[in-house]
Scaffold this active site. Structure first.
Site, PDB file in Angstrom:
ATOM      1  N   GLU A  32      14.503  39.655   2.120  1.00  0.00           N
ATOM      2  CA  GLU A  32      13.650  38.950   3.066  1.00  0.00           C
ATOM      3  C   GLU A  32      12.782  39.916   3.868  1.00  0.00           C
ATOM      4  O   GLU A  32      11.624  39.613   4.185  1.00  0.00           O
ATOM      5  CB  GLU A  32      14.499  38.092   4.006  1.00  0.00           C
ATOM      6  CG  GLU A  32      15.190  36.914   3.324  1.00  0.00           C
ATOM      7  CD  GLU A  32      14.218  35.944   2.687  1.00  0.00           C
ATOM      8  OE1 GLU A  32      13.034  35.920   3.071  1.00  0.00           O
ATOM      9  OE2 GLU A  32      14.637  35.192   1.784  1.00  0.00           O
ATOM     10  N   LEU A  75       5.489  50.615  -0.517  1.00  0.00           N
ATOM     11  CA  LEU A  75       5.679  49.190  -0.242  1.00  0.00           C
ATOM     12  C   LEU A  75       4.902  48.750   0.995  1.00  0.00           C
ATOM     13  O   LEU A  75       4.580  47.575   1.143  1.00  0.00           O
ATOM     14  CB  LEU A  75       7.169  48.894  -0.068  1.00  0.00           C
ATOM     15  CG  LEU A  75       7.612  47.434  -0.111  1.00  0.00           C
ATOM     16  CD1 LEU A  75       7.175  46.763  -1.405  1.00  0.00           C
ATOM     17  CD2 LEU A  75       9.137  47.336   0.034  1.00  0.00           C
ATOM     18  N   GLY A  76       4.588  49.702   1.872  1.00  0.00           N
ATOM     19  CA  GLY A  76       3.769  49.391   3.046  1.00  0.00           C
ATOM     20  C   GLY A  76       4.561  48.816   4.210  1.00  0.00           C
ATOM     21  O   GLY A  76       5.746  48.514   4.093  1.00  0.00           O
ATOM     22  N   TYR A 112      12.887  33.654  11.446  1.00  0.00           N
ATOM     23  CA  TYR A 112      12.802  33.343  10.021  1.00  0.00           C
ATOM     24  C   TYR A 112      13.882  34.076   9.224  1.00  0.00           C
ATOM     25  O   TYR A 112      14.613  33.473   8.433  1.00  0.00           O
ATOM     26  CB  TYR A 112      11.416  33.703   9.464  1.00  0.00           C
ATOM     27  CG  TYR A 112      11.440  33.805   7.967  1.00  0.00           C
ATOM     28  CD1 TYR A 112      11.483  32.654   7.189  1.00  0.00           C
ATOM     29  CD2 TYR A 112      11.498  35.041   7.333  1.00  0.00           C
ATOM     30  CE1 TYR A 112      11.563  32.733   5.808  1.00  0.00           C
ATOM     31  CE2 TYR A 112      11.583  35.133   5.955  1.00  0.00           C
ATOM     32  CZ  TYR A 112      11.612  33.977   5.200  1.00  0.00           C
ATOM     33  OH  TYR A 112      11.719  34.059   3.842  1.00  0.00           O
ATOM     34  N   ASP A 130       8.426  30.414   7.193  1.00  0.00           N
ATOM     35  CA  ASP A 130       7.516  31.520   6.932  1.00  0.00           C
ATOM     36  C   ASP A 130       6.148  30.911   6.654  1.00  0.00           C
ATOM     37  O   ASP A 130       5.933  29.711   6.877  1.00  0.00           O
ATOM     38  CB  ASP A 130       8.015  32.386   5.771  1.00  0.00           C
ATOM     39  CG  ASP A 130       7.979  31.660   4.430  1.00  0.00           C
ATOM     40  OD1 ASP A 130       7.748  30.427   4.400  1.00  0.00           O
ATOM     41  OD2 ASP A 130       8.177  32.325   3.387  1.00  0.00           O
ATOM     42  N   CYS A 190      -1.566  19.413  -6.246  1.00  0.00           N
ATOM     43  CA  CYS A 190      -0.968  18.164  -5.758  1.00  0.00           C
ATOM     44  C   CYS A 190      -0.536  17.259  -6.906  1.00  0.00           C
ATOM     45  O   CYS A 190       0.414  16.476  -6.759  1.00  0.00           O
ATOM     46  CB  CYS A 190      -1.951  17.430  -4.857  1.00  0.00           C
ATOM     47  SG  CYS A 190      -2.401  18.342  -3.360  1.00  0.00           S
TER      48      CYS A 190
END
Length: 334
Positions: A32, A75-76, A112, A130, A190
């Site tokens: 996460e 990965l930043g 979160y 999120d 949709c």
């Protein structure tokens, strides 16, 4: 009906992702944190390598920061790695909390992430929101408040209200999966949404208008000069202080101007060899890259650096180095 239809769709259509094959709270926690503002495809190899190297909070807690940042390199958003490191140290000698409130007390864990760990790993009936879930809920329930203001609180209240006691982790992941693969920001599918008949935004013709996100701030331009200085097959790198941008990472030193760079590092033969452009969430960096020869690191370092030294370029994988630093080093080899 909403819960039944969405979970049935998730069971049939969910992507096979490595963090979905376990309920280990540490693995869920790592995944996460890595997934924040980062694409799933990018995260998968990092997640697998990181857990192989640090399979428990204790393993990460005992590792030096340089090793942690090296494993995160590329990965930043490196603050995530430092906070994960701090969180691992907080639970190294104790179990990971199994309730949302206990998780919220740990470094780097917000509402979160606490909801994700509590519901997925421990089966607690708590919601999470999120960006994907916010979009799904905004459309399902026609939330027209700006998500940067009151809209997020409404979404969080809905998430807690909707989460079932049975399979809360799967429900939360189903909401995230729907937002990631069907109820996308642009051109949502949709026609193949499993809960389209429950969607108020679709019924009211508001799908393209929701969620309301306000105006996005454009990255501010910033100019810098970087020095790629080599001596005897080694390259000069400086480590940033941990309390700022790219905190704790090593890089070719970068300051505001070429003149300041030459003065700080006492190089006379510096010449410009290229320019690197790097865009962050709030900054657009344009960096003039200079090369020079140097024989020793300066005793006094300019802001924002706390240490400097020469490193063998073949061993840079053992250091925490950002993608920007790698771009600058590549430009400095021309």
């Amino acid at each position: 009906m909403l819960r039944r239809d969405l979970i049935a769709w998730y069971d049939a259509c969910r992507r096979d992702l490595p963090w979905r094959r376990t309920r280990d709270p540490w693995a869920v926690w790592v995944s996460e944190i890595m997934l924040q503002q980062t694409r799933v495809e990018t995260v998968i190899p990092y997640f697998e390598r990181f857990l192989a190297r640090f399979p428990t909070p204790l393993a990460l807690a005992e590792a030096p920061e340089d090793q942690v940042l090296a494993a995160w390199s590329g990965l930043g958003y490196y603050r995530r790695a430092r906070l994960l490191h701090a969180g691992a140290r907080a639970v190294a000698a104790a179990p990971i909390p199994d309730q949302r409130d206990g998780l919220l007390a740990l470094p780097g864990i917000g509402r979160y992430t606490a909801g994700a760990i509590a519901s997925i790993a421990f089966g607690r009936a708590v919601g999470l929101v999120d960006g994907n879930v916010a979009r799904v809920l905004a459309r399902l329930f026609a939330i027209e408040d700006d998500m940067k203001r009151g809209g997020m609180k409404k979404a969080e209240a809905l998430a807690d209200e909707l989460v079932p006691r049975d399979r809360p982790g799967d429900w939360n992941q189903a909401l995230m999966e729907l937002g990631a693969t069907v109820c996308t920001p642009r051109s949502p599918a949709c026609d193949r949404c499993p809960v389209a008949r429950d969607c108020r935004a679709r019924a009211e013709g508001k799908v393209d208008r929701l969620p309301v996100l306000g105006e996005k701030t454009k990255p501010k331009p910033q100019k810098l000069a970087a020095l790629v200085a080599r001596s005897g097959g080694k390259v000069l790198l400086a480590r940033r202080r941990s309390d700022g941008l790219f905190g704790g990472l090593w890089e070719p030193p970068m300051v505001a101007t070429a003149a300041a760079l030459k003065a700080a590092f006492a190089v006379r033969d510096a010449k410009k060899v290229g320019t690197v452009v790097h865009v962050l969430s709030h900054r657009r960096l344009t960096i003039d890259v200079l090369t020079a020869s140097a024989h020793e690191a300066p005793a006094a370092l300019p802001d924002p650096y706390e240490a400097a030294g020469f490193f063998d370029e073949l061993s840079l994988g053992e250091l925490g180095i950002s993608t920007l630093a790698r771009k600058v080093l590549a430009a400095g080899t021309c």
